[in-house]
Design an enzyme around this catalytic site. Structure first.
Site, short mmCIF file in Angstrom:
data_model
loop_
_atom_site.label_atom_id
_atom_site.label_comp_id
_atom_site.label_asym_id
_atom_site.label_seq_id
_atom_site.Cartn_x
_atom_site.Cartn_y
_atom_site.Cartn_z
N GLN A 101 44.58 101.29 -39.44
CA GLN A 101 45.59 102.35 -39.35
C GLN A 101 46.20 102.37 -37.94
O GLN A 101 45.63 102.94 -37.02
CB GLN A 101 45.00 103.72 -39.67
CG GLN A 101 46.07 104.80 -39.80
CD GLN A 101 45.48 106.17 -40.01
OE1 GLN A 101 45.01 106.79 -39.06
NE2 GLN A 101 45.51 106.66 -41.24
N TYR A 185 52.90 113.02 -34.75
CA TYR A 185 52.85 111.86 -33.87
C TYR A 185 54.18 111.11 -33.91
O TYR A 185 55.15 111.56 -34.53
CB TYR A 185 51.66 110.98 -34.26
CG TYR A 185 50.35 111.74 -34.24
CD1 TYR A 185 49.90 112.33 -33.06
CD2 TYR A 185 49.59 111.89 -35.39
CE1 TYR A 185 48.73 113.06 -33.03
CE2 TYR A 185 48.41 112.62 -35.38
CZ TYR A 185 47.98 113.21 -34.19
OH TYR A 185 46.81 113.93 -34.17
#
Length: 390
Positions: A101, A185
């Site tokens: 990820q 993010y």
């Protein structure tokens, strides 16, 4: 739980033992220059041995821009790939599958965190709009997110960082990629008018705000091919000052999902955070601004699920965020989803699959919030010391 425990083929040929996914969880354990240690090898391999269908490794920074947690992992040079290969090899030896990820925190940082302070790397974001909230407890006074933001001049430079990181992930032996695009993010902040007021090709219209995310997706596909790539999104996210209006999230994510399905991605991981936590308050229990409320009883799966699961789509639908085992079984049985992610239950249940298979209740965390990020005296504490069912 016969449907949840059925095997499935993800993408074109990746055989998963069941429909249960262990979600990514930053646990702050990468104490060797932000690389996984033997404690990480043990942690992941134990859960693979128990039979989880797919593991998504903890969010891993694609460059020296990780500052939300002190010991989150990095993947931008050969040494990181070599360290992660010990993890992937151990998972594979237990018959498991594991995805990487990649992650860039964007504006959700503080420049005085050790990694940024030592490297001198700036806090980068689509626009110079600070995020409200945040609390960096390892810094004196526990300050919030920084105001010292550098606007990204050329987003393609960051796209190249993602491309390098996922190439290293392939070298490290991962089975695929789940791109992190939520939580306020960097990728998520490009999507949102709350954090993106650019006037170039990366801001303004829905198509422009989605451009950076899709360029990253395309760069990953170039390395991996589409059928081993997924993306994790959360249209209703209220984390890290990321709340937007219902009309904006509906328009933005309808477009983004259609674009990802058109690219033939292996899966879309749809989180419902923000819709079930309480749609009138954010994660700090502050009222959301007027105009940002969700419709009563709103469930993202009902709106966005049909955009993924339809006869012309080969993209699978994964869901996450506080689903019970019973909910997961029902959704798979009804054909509404293909895979279900569990995260925190895997902390206190190293034998979670065995418990589900045998009908043994899941253990609950009775050790408090320190199990998530610490502090801890030993790297294995609250990480590799959880009991198995009798």
């Amino acid at each position: 739980m016969s449907h949840l425990l059925q095997p499935i083929i993800l993408g074109d040929s990746l055989e998963l033992r069941n429909r249960i996914v262990m979600g990514s969880m930053t646990r702050n354990r990468n104490i060797d220059e932000n690389k996984p240690t033997e404690a990480s090898v043990t942690h992941y391999s134990v859960r693979a041995r128990d039979g989880v269908g797919l593991i998504v490794a903890e969010g891993t920074f694609v460059y020296l821009n990780g500052a939300e947690w002190q010991y989150a992992p990095l993947m931008f040079d050969e040494s990181h790939a070599q360290a992660w290969k010990k993890v992937t090899d151990a998972v594979h030896q237990e018959g498991g599958k594991i995805f990487f990820q990649p992650w860039h925190p964007g504006r959700i940082q503080n420049e005085n965190m050790p990694m940024l302070k030592e490297s001198g790397y700036p806090v980068l974001a689509p626009s110079r709009i600070p995020a409200a909230g945040g609390k960096f407890r390892v810094l004196e006074g526990a300050p919030g997110h920084t105001h010292a933001i550098t606007e990204i001049e050329d987003p393609k430079e960051i796209v190249a960082q993602f491309a390098t990181s996922v190439r290293l992930a392939k070298q490290a032996g991962f089975d695929g990629i789940e791109l992190l695009c939520q939580g306020g993010y960097l990728l998520h902040s490009f999507l949102s008018s709350r954090s993106n007021n650019r006037t170039d090709a990366y801001g303004g219209s829905v198509e422009n705000r989605c451009r950076f995310v899709l360029e990253v997706v395309d760069a990953i596909i170039e390395v991996w091919g589409p059928r081993t790539v997924g993306i994790k999104i959360c249209p209703t996210d209220d984390y890290n000052d990321s709340t937007v209006s219902y009309s904006e999230l509906s328009e933005t994510y309808s477009y983004l999902i259609r674009q990802c399905v058109a690219r033939d991605l292996a899966f879309i991981n749809l989180s419902r955070r923000g819709s079930v936590v309480g749609h009138v308050h954010d994660e700090f229990n502050n009222p959301k601004p007027v105009g940002m409320e969700l419709p009563p009883g709103y469930e993202p799966l009902n709106e966005f699920g049909p955009l993924v699961k339809h006869p012309e789509s080969r993209t699978m639908l994964m869901v996450n965020h506080e689903y019970t085992v019973e909910e997961a079984e029902a959704l798979v049985k009804e054909g509404k989803v293909d895979l279900v992610t569990f995260a925190r239950p895997f902390i206190s249940n190293p034998d979670m699959i065995t418990r589900i298979r045998k009908g043994i209740p899941l253990a609950v965390n009775n050790r408090g919030a320190a199990v998530h990020y610490g502090p801890y005296q030993d790297v294995n504490e609250n990480y590799n010391d959880w009991p198995y069912a009798a």
